[in-house]
Design a protein around this motif. Sequence first.
Motif, PDB file in Angstrom:
ATOM      1  N   TRP A  77     -21.079  -7.030  22.307  1.00 47.52           N
ATOM      2  CA  TRP A  77     -21.745  -6.733  23.575  1.00 47.52           C
ATOM      3  C   TRP A  77     -22.890  -5.746  23.379  1.00 47.52           C
ATOM      4  CZ3 TRP A  77     -20.536  -1.971  26.582  1.00 47.52           C
ATOM      5  CH2 TRP A  77     -21.235  -1.910  27.798  1.00 47.52           C
ATOM      6  N   TYR A 117     -16.926   4.132  36.830  1.00 44.92           N
ATOM      7  CA  TYR A 117     -17.641   3.869  38.086  1.00 44.92           C
ATOM      8  C   TYR A 117     -18.776   4.876  38.268  1.00 44.92           C
ATOM      9  CZ  TYR A 117     -13.566   0.985  39.323  1.00 44.92           C
ATOM     10  OH  TYR A 117     -12.574   0.039  39.336  1.00 44.92           O
ATOM     11  N   TYR A 120     -21.542   4.159  35.744  1.00 51.26           N
ATOM     12  CA  TYR A 120     -22.300   2.967  36.136  1.00 51.26           C
ATOM     13  C   TYR A 120     -23.320   3.314  37.227  1.00 51.26           C
ATOM     14  CZ  TYR A 120     -23.100  -1.880  37.653  1.00 51.26           C
ATOM     15  OH  TYR A 120     -23.672  -3.089  37.974  1.00 51.26           O
ATOM     16  N   LEU A 124     -27.250   3.052  35.950  1.00 47.51           N
ATOM     17  CA  LEU A 124     -27.754   1.700  36.190  1.00 47.51           C
ATOM     18  C   LEU A 124     -29.274   1.653  36.347  1.00 47.51           C
ATOM     19  CD1 LEU A 124     -27.022  -1.238  36.543  1.00 47.51           C
ATOM     20  CD2 LEU A 124     -26.712  -0.819  38.985  1.00 47.51           C
ATOM     21  N   CYS A 129     -29.631  -2.913  31.996  1.00 47.44           N
ATOM     22  CA  CYS A 129     -28.895  -3.856  31.155  1.00 47.44           C
ATOM     23  C   CYS A 129     -27.382  -3.742  31.356  1.00 47.44           C
ATOM     24  CB  CYS A 129     -29.234  -3.637  29.682  1.00 47.44           C
ATOM     25  SG  CYS A 129     -29.001  -1.941  29.103  1.00 47.44           S
ATOM     26  N   LYS A 131     -25.972  -3.813  34.276  1.00 44.61           N
ATOM     27  CA  LYS A 131     -25.618  -4.480  35.523  1.00 44.61           C
ATOM     28  C   LYS A 131     -24.596  -5.581  35.281  1.00 44.61           C
ATOM     29  CE  LYS A 131     -27.640  -6.542  39.663  1.00 44.61           C
ATOM     30  NZ  LYS A 131     -28.893  -6.976  40.340  1.00 44.61           N
ATOM     31  N   ASN A 132     -23.547  -5.565  36.101  1.00 42.75           N
ATOM     32  CA  ASN A 132     -22.455  -6.550  36.029  1.00 42.75           C
ATOM     33  C   ASN A 132     -21.619  -6.444  34.763  1.00 42.75           C
ATOM     34  OD1 ASN A 132     -23.318  -7.671  38.512  1.00 42.75           O
ATOM     35  ND2 ASN A 132     -24.796  -8.987  37.444  1.00 42.75           N
ATOM     36  N   HIS A 133     -21.701  -5.307  34.078  1.00 46.03           N
ATOM     37  CA  HIS A 133     -20.902  -5.112  32.860  1.00 46.03           C
ATOM     38  C   HIS A 133     -19.915  -3.951  33.046  1.00 46.03           C
ATOM     39  CE1 HIS A 133     -22.943  -7.986  30.251  1.00 46.03           C
ATOM     40  NE2 HIS A 133     -24.099  -7.573  30.757  1.00 46.03           N
ATOM     41  N   THR A 134     -19.361  -3.844  34.247  1.00 47.43           N
ATOM     42  CA  THR A 134     -18.465  -2.716  34.531  1.00 47.43           C
ATOM     43  C   THR A 134     -17.198  -2.743  33.690  1.00 47.43           C
ATOM     44  OG1 THR A 134     -17.569  -4.009  36.382  1.00 47.43           O
ATOM     45  CG2 THR A 134     -19.291  -2.391  36.884  1.00 47.43           C
ATOM     46  N   GLU A 135     -16.679  -3.927  33.401  1.00 48.05           N
ATOM     47  CA  GLU A 135     -15.444  -4.001  32.621  1.00 48.05           C
ATOM     48  C   GLU A 135     -15.680  -3.557  31.186  1.00 48.05           C
ATOM     49  OE1 GLU A 135     -11.404  -4.471  32.010  1.00 48.05           O
ATOM     50  OE2 GLU A 135     -12.572  -4.457  33.872  1.00 48.05           O
TER      51      GLU A 135
END
Length: 279
Positions: A77, A117, A120, A124, A129, A131-135
Amino acid sequence: MLSLDEYILKRKTEDGLNEFDSQNKMKNLKFSLDYVFDFYDQYLSLEGIEKKSAKEIDNLNKYERALREFSPDLRKWLVGIYEETGHQVNKTIQKYCDNTLGFLLSYEDSEFRNISYSCYAELLKKRPCLKNHTENLYRFIKEYHGIVSRKEYEHHGFPQISEKFTAWLEETYDKYGVNLEAAVNHYLLDEFWNNINLWAPGTKMKSDMPYKGHEFDYNYKKRINLFNINGYYSQFGKKPFLKGKKKMLEILMMFLWIGGFDGEDPDFLRTYLIENNVF
C-alpha cells in the motif's frame, strides 16, 4: 531486470546477510522469505516497471526495504502511494503518532481507531492520497506502535531498578504490548522537557549552558509534583497497568531522568530510591 537469484544476491549483499550464521537463524530465515516475497510481489509487479529508469526502480525498492518491519500488504500500500505521488506517507503518519500524547501507552483497538480517525482528519488535506484508506491507516498506526515498543525493548531492555519494577515492566509489555520505559522516556524528553509550563513553581533554574528555547534546567531535587506526575497520572492513571502505581511511575521517571537525560547523579538517586523503599 534481475533474475530471482540475482535479486536475492543483491539484497543479501545490501543487508550483509550471512546465511551460515547459526546464531541468527530465525532472523535470516525471515529475511530470506522476505526476499522471495518482495521479488514476486514488489519487484516484478511494479506497474509500468519496464517504463521506469533504473534509478526510479532502485528508489522504489529501497523504500520498500525501509518498510520491511511492516506487514506485506501495508508495504504494498505504501509503496503504491510513493510510486504514484512521490510521498513517503509513512513518515507523515509516524510524525503524527509521535506527537500524540500518550500514543505509546495505547493498547486497545478502540484507542488506535480513535488515533487513526484524528490522524485522517488532520492529514487528509495535506495528503489526499489517504482518502478512503482509513482501514490501512488504522492498521499502520497499530503496527507502528508495536514496532516502536519492540525495538526499544530489543535495544535497551528494561531498567534494572528492582525485581518488583522489572516484573511490572515485563508484565505490562507481555500482556498489553506497552513498553512503559519507551512511553515514559518519550514523555520526559519530548513533552515535559519542551514545555516548562508543566514545571512546578520553584523548579526552574537558570541553565549554565542555555540554548534557544531552553534557558532553564529542571530542578528535580525540589520534589514538587515531580515531572508533572499529577497531570500525567490524572490523564492515564486509569489504565490497568498504571492503576494504583503512581509512586512507581514517579520513581521510573526519576530513574530515567537522572540515569539518562540529565546526566548521572548516583548519590541523589540512591538516596531517593532508599527513601522510597525501592531496595
